[in-house]
Each structure stands twice: as C-alpha cells, then as structure tokens.
Design a protein around this motif. Structure first.
Motif, PDB file in Angstrom:
ATOM      1  N   PRO A  19       0.857  -1.187   0.000  1.00 28.39           N
ATOM      2  CA  PRO A  19       0.000   0.000   0.000  1.00 28.39           C
ATOM      3  C   PRO A  19       0.895   1.239   0.000  1.00 28.39           C
ATOM      4  O   PRO A  19       2.065   1.167   0.382  1.00 28.39           O
ATOM      5  CB  PRO A  19      -0.777  -0.111   1.317  1.00 28.39           C
ATOM      6  N   VAL A  20       0.365   2.378  -0.417  1.00 29.28           N
ATOM      7  CA  VAL A  20       1.208   3.569  -0.547  1.00 29.28           C
ATOM      8  C   VAL A  20       1.822   4.024   0.770  1.00 29.28           C
ATOM      9  O   VAL A  20       2.860   4.665   0.776  1.00 29.28           O
ATOM     10  CB  VAL A  20       0.469   4.751  -1.232  1.00 29.28           C
ATOM     11  N   ASP A  21       1.218   3.664   1.908  1.00 26.47           N
ATOM     12  CA  ASP A  21       1.816   4.039   3.201  1.00 26.47           C
ATOM     13  C   ASP A  21       2.476   2.839   3.885  1.00 26.47           C
ATOM     14  O   ASP A  21       2.885   2.926   5.039  1.00 26.47           O
ATOM     15  CB  ASP A  21       0.784   4.700   4.122  1.00 26.47           C
ATOM     16  N   ARG A  28     -13.131  -3.080   8.215  1.00 25.19           N
ATOM     17  CA  ARG A  28     -14.350  -3.123   7.395  1.00 25.19           C
ATOM     18  C   ARG A  28     -14.042  -2.675   5.974  1.00 25.19           C
ATOM     19  O   ARG A  28     -13.376  -1.668   5.771  1.00 25.19           O
ATOM     20  CB  ARG A  28     -15.419  -2.210   7.986  1.00 25.19           C
ATOM     21  N   ASN A  29     -14.531  -3.438   5.008  1.00 22.73           N
ATOM     22  CA  ASN A  29     -14.388  -3.053   3.610  1.00 22.73           C
ATOM     23  C   ASN A  29     -15.154  -1.758   3.386  1.00 22.73           C
ATOM     24  O   ASN A  29     -16.330  -1.669   3.773  1.00 22.73           O
ATOM     25  CB  ASN A  29     -14.924  -4.176   2.718  1.00 22.73           C
ATOM     26  N   PRO A  30     -14.531  -0.739   2.816  1.00 21.30           N
ATOM     27  CA  PRO A  30     -15.235   0.529   2.607  1.00 21.30           C
ATOM     28  C   PRO A  30     -16.551   0.323   1.851  1.00 21.30           C
ATOM     29  O   PRO A  30     -16.590  -0.350   0.823  1.00 21.30           O
ATOM     30  CB  PRO A  30     -14.246   1.356   1.778  1.00 21.30           C
ATOM     31  N   TRP A  69      -7.950   2.617  13.475  1.00 21.13           N
ATOM     32  CA  TRP A  69      -7.687   3.725  12.550  1.00 21.13           C
ATOM     33  C   TRP A  69      -6.420   3.502  11.739  1.00 21.13           C
ATOM     34  O   TRP A  69      -6.331   3.887  10.581  1.00 21.13           O
ATOM     35  CB  TRP A  69      -7.583   5.051  13.329  1.00 21.13           C
ATOM     36  N   PHE A  70      -5.407   2.860  12.339  1.00 18.12           N
ATOM     37  CA  PHE A  70      -4.114   2.679  11.687  1.00 18.12           C
ATOM     38  C   PHE A  70      -4.212   1.734  10.487  1.00 18.12           C
ATOM     39  O   PHE A  70      -3.539   1.928   9.481  1.00 18.12           O
ATOM     40  CB  PHE A  70      -3.103   2.138  12.708  1.00 18.12           C
ATOM     41  N   TYR A  71      -5.041   0.694  10.586  1.00 15.87           N
ATOM     42  CA  TYR A  71      -5.175  -0.304   9.520  1.00 15.87           C
ATOM     43  C   TYR A  71      -6.427  -0.109   8.667  1.00 15.87           C
ATOM     44  O   TYR A  71      -6.677  -0.899   7.766  1.00 15.87           O
ATOM     45  CB  TYR A  71      -5.204  -1.709  10.127  1.00 15.87           C
ATOM     46  N   ASP A  72      -7.202   0.939   8.944  1.00 14.53           N
ATOM     47  CA  ASP A  72      -8.478   1.163   8.251  1.00 14.53           C
ATOM     48  C   ASP A  72      -8.309   1.129   6.727  1.00 14.53           C
ATOM     49  O   ASP A  72      -7.547   1.926   6.169  1.00 14.53           O
ATOM     50  CB  ASP A  72      -9.050   2.516   8.679  1.00 14.53           C
ATOM     51  N   ARG A  75      -8.556   4.458   4.867  1.00 15.09           N
ATOM     52  CA  ARG A  75      -7.711   5.580   5.292  1.00 15.09           C
ATOM     53  C   ARG A  75      -7.073   6.286   4.093  1.00 15.09           C
ATOM     54  O   ARG A  75      -6.728   5.665   3.093  1.00 15.09           O
ATOM     55  CB  ARG A  75      -6.637   5.114   6.261  1.00 15.09           C
ATOM     56  N   VAL A  76      -6.898   7.576   4.239  1.00 15.22           N
ATOM     57  CA  VAL A  76      -6.175   8.391   3.264  1.00 15.22           C
ATOM     58  C   VAL A  76      -5.240   9.271   4.086  1.00 15.22           C
ATOM     59  O   VAL A  76      -5.697  10.065   4.897  1.00 15.22           O
ATOM     60  CB  VAL A  76      -7.131   9.274   2.424  1.00 15.22           C
ATOM     61  N   THR A  77      -3.938   9.109   3.870  1.00 16.28           N
ATOM     62  CA  THR A  77      -2.979   9.881   4.651  1.00 16.28           C
ATOM     63  C   THR A  77      -2.236  10.853   3.741  1.00 16.28           C
ATOM     64  O   THR A  77      -1.908  10.531   2.600  1.00 16.28           O
ATOM     65  CB  THR A  77      -1.958   8.963   5.349  1.00 16.28           C
TER      66      THR A  77
END
Length: 186
Positions: A19-21, A28-30, A69-72, A75-77
């Motif tokens: 993943p990019v981060d 949960r799948n978005p 939150w860390f593995y969500d 997430r978009v960082t």
C-alpha cells in the motif's frame, strides 16, 4: 547442486504488494457494514497477520480496537501523497513506451526461449519463441489498464510494471489485477 534430489520440476515466485503508506489494510471493507478485509501485508504477513486477526475478531464481535484507525482500509494519509504521485508517474511513463521502437526489428531476430516486444506498424506485440521454435504472439497491452508489458526472463512471463499483473507466454493472466487474457495475434 543437489543431484540426489533430481530435476527441478516446479518453481515458485511471489510478489510483495505495498500500500502507498506501507501498512496493511485490515478492517471493514469501505462501503460494507459486514464485509471485512485483510490485505497489503508488504511482505510482513506474520506481523500484520497477527495484528489483523486481533483487529478483525474485535470488530466482528462489536468490540472497540485502539489501532483500528491505523489499519483502516478506507484511510487516506497526506504522507502517502508523495508515493501515490510517484507510482502514478510510473504509469504515465509506461504509456510513452508505445511510441518507442520495439526491442527487436522483427520476430525473425527472436531466439528460442526468449521474449521481446516488437513493433508491427502502429501496434506493439509481445512475442516469445519457445524451445521448439514455435512463435507465440500476443498484444503488448495489459488487459487491466492498457500499460505496456515487459518480458520477465527469470519467470518466463509478461509483466505489467504499472500494477503488477503477470501473464503466461500464451497471454493467460497469472497475477491480478488483470483477469482477462491478452489478445492473441496471428
């Protein structure tokens, strides 16, 4: 090297998907309330697998998890923006390969057991000549997004540098995200 083991009959290879981060997606799948995912271990399957199992079991049981939150997966960082841009520039550069000449001038130059990209007029052809001399010709455009393929001499397959798809010599997809075969050419 170890003659008593006999001939090599199979080989294994794998790809590390990042993943990019560089952190796994687990949760949960978005867009789905009761679908859970765990992917993108970046080669850290033992560590992320344990964390993912603890996280997912808590979510399924309706319990809070302090690192959710860390593995969500949604997430978009901001810190990942640089990597995201760099990865997408790779795809843009790849499309520029369509206007470049082929690696060989014609299939007549292709040796047995070798693969190469050859220009035929306006199209690029992924050509492979097997050990018996039979020529295999498929489109050099990945069926996922259309990126320009490259020959992987180690694994004897066609690779897509944009998103990691791999194709067999005959164009059969071996590794997603592409699921459709390459167009066979006469």
């Amino acid at each position: 090297m170890l003659p008593k083991l006999g001939n090599i009959t199979h080989r294994w290879s794998g790809q590390t998907l990042d993943p990019v981060d560089y952190s796994a997606y687990s949760g949960r799948n978005p867009g789905n309330e009761h679908v859970y995912v765990h992917t993108g271990d970046s080669g850290q399957g033992l560590t992320h697998g344990v964390a993912g199992s603890l996280l997912l079991s808590r979510l399924i049981m309706g319990e809070p998890c302090p690192w959710e939150w860390f593995y969500d997966p949604a997430r978009v960082t901001m810190s990942a923006a640089k990597n995201f841009i760099a990865e997408n520039i790779t795809a843009v550069k790849n499309f520029a390969e369509y206007i470049a000449p082929g690696e060989l001038n014609s299939v007549d130059e292709l040796q047995q057991g070798k693969g190469a990209i050859i220009r035929e007029g306006l199209r690029k052809v992924a050509a492979y000549r097997d050990e018996s001399g039979k020529l295999h010709r498929v489109s050099a455009a990945c069926t996922h997004v259309g990126c320009h393929l490259h020959w992987n001499s180690f694994e004897q397959c066609w690779d897509c540098p944009c998103h990691g798809s791999h194709f067999a010599i005959d164009g059969t997809p071996l590794n997603a995200p592409a699921v459709a075969p390459l167009e066979k050419l006469e």
